[in-house]
Design an enzyme around this catalytic site. Structure first.
Site, PDB file in Angstrom:
ATOM      1  CD  GLU A 140      -3.077  -1.013   2.183  1.00 61.08           C
ATOM      2  OE1 GLU A 140      -2.820  -0.401   3.225  1.00 61.08           O
ATOM      3  OE2 GLU A 140      -4.155  -1.598   1.970  1.00 61.08           O
ATOM      4  CD  GLU A 147      -3.935  -6.123   2.661  1.00 63.80           C
ATOM      5  OE1 GLU A 147      -4.652  -5.547   3.514  1.00 63.80           O
ATOM      6  OE2 GLU A 147      -2.751  -5.817   2.460  1.00 63.80           O
TER       7      GLU A 147
END
Ligand code: GAL
Length: 693
Positions: free
Chosen positions: A162, A326
């Site tokens: 991320e 995710e």
């Protein structure tokens, strides 16, 4: 109407034929628990899990001291996964640093916008300019690629985690100045013009006077703020390119991703970086989705539509399937309230991902940590270490279903005739604008509201950027495009001239790419295309209301109302209140071979539903499958090589009668069906139909 190809080819984004099921596996937290590591592999089989992303936070385990590497534990873990036929998404560990590194090379630590040097800790906080960090990540990634590049289990690279955030250290300041010099052709005059320098005497006379935006320094120069956001994106992407260089060189055939995200907890498109630029550098888009199911401020269908919107954003980035990198099988640990998924919701929410183009369901994380901040974040294996609890059983059930539907989904494409334009630069500039309603702009949320009208009618939508090819769409919806360059305005004009239908709204086309307002009213291409001109934007207090009168019905207006001057356009709707009572609020203009609509006000959902409903019928837009149903049931499909797989999903807490108006086959049972059925709460039906030429 634009002709659509019936025969689309599959686009498999990895070499794996199966849908990927599994997730973030952090064995480095469990190295002193050999039984746990053995149990993991047994449980992976029971969960019908086949793919694991490993090593995203394992730097301290991989290089415990500078220059001292330990890959043996990872060798073992990889062999175990391989022994059960599992695949590997290998992460690079740059998302978090070992303490020795911050101690010895403090340049890797970020400086925040207040110019405070950060201490070692947390994660996702390294300086993107640090040459040491860039060299170290390359070294580490070279070792990983050399060691595992030929491993048959290796499926994909997952660089870092991320990417996001910004650093204001001296190295970054210097890079910012260099970037600006290049952008403005080494001309301070050009820069001062773009930044509107004379305002408050902010004219720059020496490049060294430039400092990144700061709450204790410069923060009012909007052109600079916009450039800073662009620079932060540029630096992050540049860092990423540096990181992946050894991976590309040593393993040219292994695709590379980077897990993207949404702006949380609002659950709207991410605005930290310009993903439309980042997407060009990654082979496979992946994202981390954490919708707050069962929350107390919106109903399940609304959240389902917002989730669908984000999926369609990530699909459209490369017009190919993406990876859900995710998600949680139960609750997260960072919403205000972390509510468990109700029975059935896991299956439904996971299958929705497939319906919108995901070729995976991967979780954060495989096993709940024993300590530290994420020990209560949902995972496949809970602290009870049991395969008998509700969450594990639902995960295993999903795994089985994914195996059953794999060959009718993996690599299948989505086809949309409608696009909604999201522009992150416009989002940055609009949020920065000192004007309108400071709390009511809500660009991302507004796009999701327009999107919802299509979702409720089962019409597929691509959420695209301004760089996409508009010509393949029948209908293009461009709400609140505050920042609009002449180039974009001309592109929109060409789209309509050639037969497209365009919708835009209040607060569109106001500033240019430097965040300078357009002079002389609306841009010429817009005036011509829309046959009208917005004259004034009225901003409402939260309790202010107006009404938009359209097609014999009245719709509530709040937040924004534009006063419009009509030239050639037809007036479709008017205001019923205030000093602009009876004046146009909604216009339609036939232009070239197409039509352009302007929505002047922020109207309630029923307006979107009726207005877009009419366009859907006028333009003969069709869903993936004709199914009659009430609000809350969603029908979305993917197709390849003459076959369409359709997901009929009940996002309500009640039974829903549906009527399937075509003959289809249940993908799992092979049963042929048509006509009336009842969907149980959260039930999903997966059917297939042949599509002819
Ligand atoms: C993601 C992150 C994961 C984990 C997860 C928890 O943003 O990538 O490492 O922290 O959130 O929801």
């Amino acid at each position: 109407m634009i002709e659509r190809k019936n025969e689309v080819e599959k686009r498999k984004v990895t070499t794996e034929d199966r849908l990927l099921h599994g997730g973030d596996y952090n064995p480095d937290q469990w190295l002193s628990y050999p039984d746990v590591l053995k149990q993991d592999v047994e449980f992976m089989k029971l969960a019908h899990a086949n793919t694991f992303s490993i090593g995203m936070f394992a730097w301290a385990a991989l290089e415990p001291e500078e220059g001292v590497y330990d890959f043996e534990w990872l060798d073992e873990v990889i062999e175990r996964i391989h022994s059960i036929g599992g695949r590997l998404i290998l992460a690079t560990p740059s998302g978090a640093r070992p303490a020795w590194m911050s101690q010895k090379y403090p340049e890797v630590l970020r400086v925040d916008s207040y110019r405070r040097k950060q201490l070692h800790g947390a994660r996702h906080n390294h300086c993107y300019s640090s040459s040491y960090y860039r060299k170290k990540t390359q070294e580490m990634n070279t070792k990983l690629a050399e060691r595992y590049g030929d491993h048959p289990a290796l499926l994909m690279w997952h660089p870092s985690n991320e990417y996001g955030g910004e650093c204001h250290c001296e190295l970054c300041q210097a890079n910012f100045r260099t970037w600006l010099k290049e952008k403005y052709n080494h001309s301070l005059d050009e820069l001062n013009h773009s930044w509107w320098g004379p305002f408050w005497s902010h004219t720059i006379t020496d490049w060294e006077q430039i400092e990144s935006p700061s709450p204790i320094g410069e923060n009012a120069v909007h052109g600079m703020n916009l450039d800073w956001r662009r620079f932060v994106s540029h630096m992050t992407i540049d860092f990423y390119k540096n990181e992946i260089e050894p991976l590309r060189k040593i393993t040219p055939d292994i695709p590379i991703s980077a897990n993207f995200m949404s702006d949380n907890p609002e659950f709207v498109p991410f605005t930290g970086l310009d993903y439309s630029q980042f997407a060009k550098e990654v082979d496979v888009i992946s994202w981390d989705a954490y919708p707050a199911w069962h929350n107390d401020w919106e109903d399940t269908p609304t959240l389902a539509a917002r989730t669908a919107f984000l999926n369609d954003h990530f699909y459209a980035m490369k017009d190919q399937p993406f990876i859900l990198m995710e998600s949680t099988p139960s609750a997260v640990n960072w919403h205000d309230v972390n509510k468990a998924k109700r029975p059935g919701m896991h299956l439904l929410s996971a299958l929705q991902m497939h319906a919108h183009g995901s070729d995976s369901n991967l979780y954060f994380q495989w096993r709940k940590s024993r300590g530290s901040s994420e020990k209560f974040h949902g995972a496949v294996i809970d602290h009870d270490q049991s395969t008998e609890n509700r969450v594990f059983k639902e995960v295993a059930e999903l795994g089985k279903i994914m195996e059953n539907i794999s060959d009718k989904v993996t690599g299948y494409r989505r086809q949309a005739d409608v696009a909604i334009l999201f522009d992150v630069e416009s989002n940055w500039a609009l949020d920065d604008a000192q004007g309108f309603g400071l709390k009511t702009k809500q660009y991302g949320r507004t796009l999701q509201k327009h999107y919802q009208a299509f979702w409720e009618e089962d019409i597929a939508v691509d959420v695209i950027s301004k760089e996409h090819d508009f010509s393949k769409y029948t209908l293009l919806v461009v709400p609140m495009l505050y920042l609009m360059s002449e180039e974009t305005a001309e592109k929109l004009q060409t789209f309509v001239k050639n037969g497209g239908t365009l919708v835009t709204s209040y607060i569109s086309g106001i500033v240019d790419e430097s965040d300078l307002t357009h002079l002389g009213g609306w841009l010429k291409p817009l005036k011509e295309t829309f046959g009208m001109e917005p004259l004034e934007t009225d901003t409402y207090y939260p309790s202010d209301r107006n009404t938009l009168d359209f097609n014999g019905k009245e719709y509530e207006v709040k937040d924004y109302a534009t006063i419009i001057e009509v030239n050639e356009a037809n007036v479709l709707g008017t205001y019923t209140e205030d000093f602009y009572k009876g004046t146009p609020a909604l216009t339609e203009n036939p232009y070239g071979k197409g039509k352009a609509y302007y929505i002047g006000a922020r109207a309630e959902h029923a307006f979107h539903a009726d207005f877009y409903g009419k366009l859907i019928r006028d333009l003969k837009l069709e869903p993936a499958l004709s199914v009659e149903h009430e609000r809350g049931v969603s029908v979305q499909g993917r197709e390849a090589e003459g076959l369409r797989t359709v997901f009929i999903m009940n996002f309500t807490e009640s039974e829903q009668p549906i009527s399937i108006l075509e003959t289809v086959k249940d993908v799992q049972t092979g049963e042929t069906m048509e006509g009336k059925r009842t969907l149980q709460p959260y039930e999903v039906l997966i059917v297939e139909k042949e599509i002819g030429n």
